[in-house]
Design a protein around this motif. Structure first.
Motif, PDB file in Angstrom:
ATOM      1  N   GLY A   1       0.817  -1.213   0.000  1.00 43.91           N
ATOM      2  CA  GLY A   1       0.000   0.000   0.000  1.00 43.91           C
ATOM      3  C   GLY A   1       0.847   1.257   0.000  1.00 43.91           C
ATOM      4  O   GLY A   1       1.759   1.418  -0.811  1.00 43.91           O
ATOM      5  N   LYS A   2       0.584   2.163   0.948  1.00 47.24           N
ATOM      6  CA  LYS A   2       1.298   3.438   1.006  1.00 47.24           C
ATOM      7  C   LYS A   2       2.778   3.259   1.338  1.00 47.24           C
ATOM      8  O   LYS A   2       3.580   4.171   1.093  1.00 47.24           O
ATOM      9  CB  LYS A   2       0.635   4.357   2.035  1.00 47.24           C
ATOM     10  N   LEU A   3       3.146   2.128   1.906  1.00 41.82           N
ATOM     11  CA  LEU A   3       4.550   1.869   2.242  1.00 41.82           C
ATOM     12  C   LEU A   3       5.367   1.432   1.028  1.00 41.82           C
ATOM     13  O   LEU A   3       6.579   1.254   1.131  1.00 41.82           O
ATOM     14  CB  LEU A   3       4.649   0.782   3.314  1.00 41.82           C
ATOM     15  N   PHE A   4       4.720   1.276  -0.119  1.00 36.21           N
ATOM     16  CA  PHE A   4       5.441   0.775  -1.284  1.00 36.21           C
ATOM     17  C   PHE A   4       6.541   1.731  -1.725  1.00 36.21           C
ATOM     18  O   PHE A   4       7.609   1.285  -2.161  1.00 36.21           O
ATOM     19  CB  PHE A   4       4.468   0.503  -2.434  1.00 36.21           C
ATOM     20  N   VAL A   5       6.322   3.023  -1.600  1.00 33.65           N
ATOM     21  CA  VAL A   5       7.373   3.987  -1.962  1.00 33.65           C
ATOM     22  C   VAL A   5       8.611   3.747  -1.107  1.00 33.65           C
ATOM     23  O   VAL A   5       9.741   3.728  -1.610  1.00 33.65           O
ATOM     24  CB  VAL A   5       6.875   5.436  -1.804  1.00 33.65           C
ATOM     25  N   PHE A   6       8.414   3.566   0.192  1.00 27.55           N
ATOM     26  CA  PHE A   6       9.527   3.279   1.096  1.00 27.55           C
ATOM     27  C   PHE A   6      10.265   2.021   0.657  1.00 27.55           C
ATOM     28  O   PHE A   6      11.504   1.988   0.592  1.00 27.55           O
ATOM     29  CB  PHE A   6       8.996   3.125   2.519  1.00 27.55           C
ATOM     30  N   MET A   7       9.516   0.968   0.345  1.00 29.52           N
ATOM     31  CA  MET A   7      10.134  -0.297  -0.037  1.00 29.52           C
ATOM     32  C   MET A   7      10.851  -0.181  -1.378  1.00 29.52           C
ATOM     33  O   MET A   7      11.903  -0.802  -1.581  1.00 29.52           O
ATOM     34  CB  MET A   7       9.077  -1.402  -0.088  1.00 29.52           C
ATOM     35  N   VAL A   8      10.314   0.609  -2.302  1.00 27.04           N
ATOM     36  CA  VAL A   8      10.984   0.817  -3.589  1.00 27.04           C
ATOM     37  C   VAL A   8      12.288   1.585  -3.398  1.00 27.04           C
ATOM     38  O   VAL A   8      13.317   1.248  -4.004  1.00 27.04           O
ATOM     39  CB  VAL A   8      10.060   1.546  -4.580  1.00 27.04           C
ATOM     40  N   GLU A   9      12.257   2.625  -2.572  1.00 28.55           N
ATOM     41  CA  GLU A   9      13.490   3.367  -2.303  1.00 28.55           C
ATOM     42  C   GLU A   9      14.564   2.452  -1.724  1.00 28.55           C
ATOM     43  O   GLU A   9      15.739   2.510  -2.119  1.00 28.55           O
ATOM     44  CB  GLU A   9      13.206   4.528  -1.356  1.00 28.55           C
ATOM     45  N   ALA A  10      14.162   1.589  -0.792  1.00 29.39           N
ATOM     46  CA  ALA A  10      15.114   0.644  -0.197  1.00 29.39           C
ATOM     47  C   ALA A  10      15.620  -0.343  -1.242  1.00 29.39           C
ATOM     48  O   ALA A  10      16.820  -0.657  -1.295  1.00 29.39           O
ATOM     49  CB  ALA A  10      14.454  -0.098   0.965  1.00 29.39           C
ATOM     50  N   TYR A  11      14.736  -0.836  -2.089  1.00 31.10           N
ATOM     51  CA  TYR A  11      15.107  -1.794  -3.131  1.00 31.10           C
ATOM     52  C   TYR A  11      16.115  -1.183  -4.097  1.00 31.10           C
ATOM     53  O   TYR A  11      17.132  -1.812  -4.431  1.00 31.10           O
ATOM     54  CB  TYR A  11      13.849  -2.229  -3.884  1.00 31.10           C
ATOM     55  N   CYS A  12      15.845   0.033  -4.538  1.00 34.03           N
ATOM     56  CA  CYS A  12      16.743   0.700  -5.488  1.00 34.03           C
ATOM     57  C   CYS A  12      18.115   0.955  -4.864  1.00 34.03           C
ATOM     58  O   CYS A  12      19.154   0.745  -5.507  1.00 34.03           O
ATOM     59  CB  CYS A  12      16.120   2.006  -5.969  1.00 34.03           C
ATOM     60  N   ALA A  13      18.129   1.416  -3.620  1.00 30.22           N
ATOM     61  CA  ALA A  13      19.398   1.664  -2.936  1.00 30.22           C
ATOM     62  C   ALA A  13      20.164   0.364  -2.742  1.00 30.22           C
ATOM     63  O   ALA A  13      21.400   0.332  -2.874  1.00 30.22           O
ATOM     64  CB  ALA A  13      19.149   2.345  -1.598  1.00 30.22           C
ATOM     65  N   ALA A  14      19.457  -0.721  -2.413  1.00 29.17           N
ATOM     66  CA  ALA A  14      20.114  -2.020  -2.246  1.00 29.17           C
ATOM     67  C   ALA A  14      20.708  -2.499  -3.561  1.00 29.17           C
ATOM     68  O   ALA A  14      21.808  -3.070  -3.587  1.00 29.17           O
ATOM     69  CB  ALA A  14      19.114  -3.041  -1.706  1.00 29.17           C
ATOM     70  N   LEU A  15      20.010  -2.266  -4.669  1.00 35.88           N
ATOM     71  CA  LEU A  15      20.510  -2.686  -5.974  1.00 35.88           C
ATOM     72  C   LEU A  15      21.792  -1.940  -6.338  1.00 35.88           C
ATOM     73  O   LEU A  15      22.758  -2.545  -6.828  1.00 35.88           O
ATOM     74  CB  LEU A  15      19.439  -2.438  -7.038  1.00 35.88           C
ATOM     75  N   VAL A  16      21.817  -0.630  -6.084  1.00 34.43           N
ATOM     76  CA  VAL A  16      23.017   0.161  -6.346  1.00 34.43           C
ATOM     77  C   VAL A  16      24.172  -0.339  -5.481  1.00 34.43           C
ATOM     78  O   VAL A  16      25.310  -0.507  -5.951  1.00 34.43           O
ATOM     79  CB  VAL A  16      22.751   1.659  -6.088  1.00 34.43           C
ATOM     80  N   ALA A  17      23.882  -0.599  -4.209  1.00 33.06           N
ATOM     81  CA  ALA A  17      24.923  -1.079  -3.292  1.00 33.06           C
ATOM     82  C   ALA A  17      25.409  -2.477  -3.678  1.00 33.06           C
ATOM     83  O   ALA A  17      26.602  -2.775  -3.579  1.00 33.06           O
ATOM     84  CB  ALA A  17      24.392  -1.079  -1.859  1.00 33.06           C
ATOM     85  N   LEU A  18      24.485  -3.332  -4.119  1.00 29.56           N
ATOM     86  CA  LEU A  18      24.867  -4.676  -4.529  1.00 29.56           C
ATOM     87  C   LEU A  18      25.799  -4.635  -5.733  1.00 29.56           C
ATOM     88  O   LEU A  18      26.808  -5.362  -5.781  1.00 29.56           O
ATOM     89  CB  LEU A  18      23.620  -5.491  -4.860  1.00 29.56           C
ATOM     90  N   ALA A  19      25.477  -3.797  -6.700  1.00 29.14           N
ATOM     91  CA  ALA A  19      26.331  -3.673  -7.883  1.00 29.14           C
ATOM     92  C   ALA A  19      27.721  -3.186  -7.501  1.00 29.14           C
ATOM     93  O   ALA A  19      28.731  -3.689  -8.007  1.00 29.14           O
ATOM     94  CB  ALA A  19      25.692  -2.719  -8.892  1.00 29.14           C
ATOM     95  N   LYS A  20      27.778  -2.206  -6.597  1.00 31.48           N
ATOM     96  CA  LYS A  20      29.077  -1.666  -6.173  1.00 31.48           C
ATOM     97  C   LYS A  20      29.882  -2.716  -5.414  1.00 31.48           C
ATOM     98  O   LYS A  20      31.100  -2.865  -5.633  1.00 31.48           O
ATOM     99  CB  LYS A  20      28.856  -0.437  -5.295  1.00 31.48           C
ATOM    100  N   MET A  21      29.232  -3.477  -4.549  1.00 32.12           N
ATOM    101  CA  MET A  21      29.938  -4.489  -3.771  1.00 32.12           C
ATOM    102  C   MET A  21      30.446  -5.611  -4.664  1.00 32.12           C
ATOM    103  O   MET A  21      31.566  -6.099  -4.495  1.00 32.12           O
ATOM    104  CB  MET A  21      29.038  -5.049  -2.679  1.00 32.12           C
TER     105      MET A  21
END
Length: 339
Positions: A146-166
């Motif tokens: 629901g309304k928390l999806f924006v929060f979860m998307v922000e976390a997902y995108c940041a995790a993806l960037v961090a995963l690629a860097k690691m």
């Protein structure tokens, strides 16, 4: 339950207590506390206790969602979701990381994300499209956030960037689309995701050039990766989430009915309808969202004309196609091509 080939067949729902507390909850609490949130307020109403943040305690998606809602309320600043996503990769124990770190190239990492989604990314899933040059990942609510999806998307995108860097040692050129206006705290997006950002887009989406998929990982090791995969498979109590399982059926057959989908998932139509309602959605909503994704890809990304898009989406009448696109996206096909 396991199928004849030994694979798990149960479908993850928001209330199943199978998520590792020391991974998801502990990292979210650590980030929120660092941003000034009192721990006792973070845990209030979640059914999560301090002891659940260590050891082998398991929690449900719904509990993590309540924790995220408290983090938004009590933590200071606008970067809690981004920090949470980064912390999942760079912080305390994450059992999935060895598999990704020992991959041959980043393309192998991306292909593995859906396989281990219940353990790695239970809240956000992605439907992949592609053209000659790029992969497009349209992000979907996998757990009725629901309304928390924006929060979860922000976390997902940041995790993806961090995963690629690691994994590769590089900040790969991801492009991010968001279906809302440019936020006032744009610096948080730029700092954590980079500058390839677009707002006021039809959907949450990530784009990356295909050539980036061949970027090698820093520590490729087939033996260690196989061992990590073996360990992860033993933890996979669930094959995939309920919502994504319904989506997969609809992608294969867009004319599928709810009773037919329920039968393929080994449940009654009433049970499927109830479970979807518990995830704040319905069968018709999932069907419309899939058709919306297809329309956006064909019209906005590939810039196909109405006739070409209608054929790909099995419409025999162009007028009906235009009406459907307007209903799904709020835009006419011509407007969608110009976004």
């Amino acid at each position: 339950m396991r199928s004849s080939d030994g694979k798990n067949t149960r479908l993850l729902t928001a209330n199943d207590k199978v998520l590792p507390g020391r991974q998801l909850a502990a990292n979210l609490v650590a980030v929120a506390v660092a941003r000034g949130a009192p721990e006792h307020k973070l845990l209030r109403g979640t059914g999560i206790f301090t002891d659940d943040l260590v050891g082998d305690s398991t929690l449900s998606c719904r509990q993590i969602q309540k924790l995220a809602a408290n983090a938004i309320q009590y933590a200071k600043g606008y970067d809690v979701a981004f920090r949470f996503g980064q912390q999942l990769i760079t912080g305390s124990m994450n059992d999935a990381l060895p598999y990704f770190m020992h991959a041959r190239h980043f393309g192998q990492c991306l292909r593995a994300l859906p396989v281990f989604q219940p353990l790695v990314s239970p809240f956000v899933s992605a439907q992949r499209f592609e053209d000659d040059d790029c992969y497009y990942y349209l992000l979907q609510d996998a757990m009725g956030c629901g309304k928390l999806f924006v929060f979860m998307v922000e976390a997902y995108c940041a995790a993806l960037v961090a995963l690629a860097k690691m994994c590769t040692g590089k900040r790969l050129p991801f492009h991010f689309d968001f279906p809302f206006g440019r936020p006032r705290h744009i610096q948080e997006y730029e700092e954590n995701l980079g500058f390839r950002l677009r707002f006021n887009q039809p959907v949450f989406a990530i784009r990356i050039e295909k050539q980036a998929m061949s970027v090698p990982c820093l520590q490729p090791n087939l033996t260690l990766q196989a061992y990590a995969r073996h360990r992860l498979n033993r933890q996979m109590h669930y094959r995939r989430g309920l919502l994504d399982s319904v989506r997969a059926l609809l992608h294969r057959n867009s004319s599928l009915t709810l009773p037919e989908a329920a039968a393929r998932l080994n449940m009654s139509a009433a049970s499927l309808k109830r479970k979807l309602s518990e995830h704040q959605t319905s069968f018709s909503d999932l069907h419309d969202n899939i058709r919306r994704q297809q329309a956006i890809f064909y019209l906005q990304v590939q810039k196909l004309n109405n006739e070409q898009s209608a054929v790909k989406m099995a419409f025999s009448d162009i007028t009906n196609f235009r009406r459907a696109v307007k209903r799904w996206t709020g835009l006419t096909p011509s407007e969608l091509r110009q976004v």
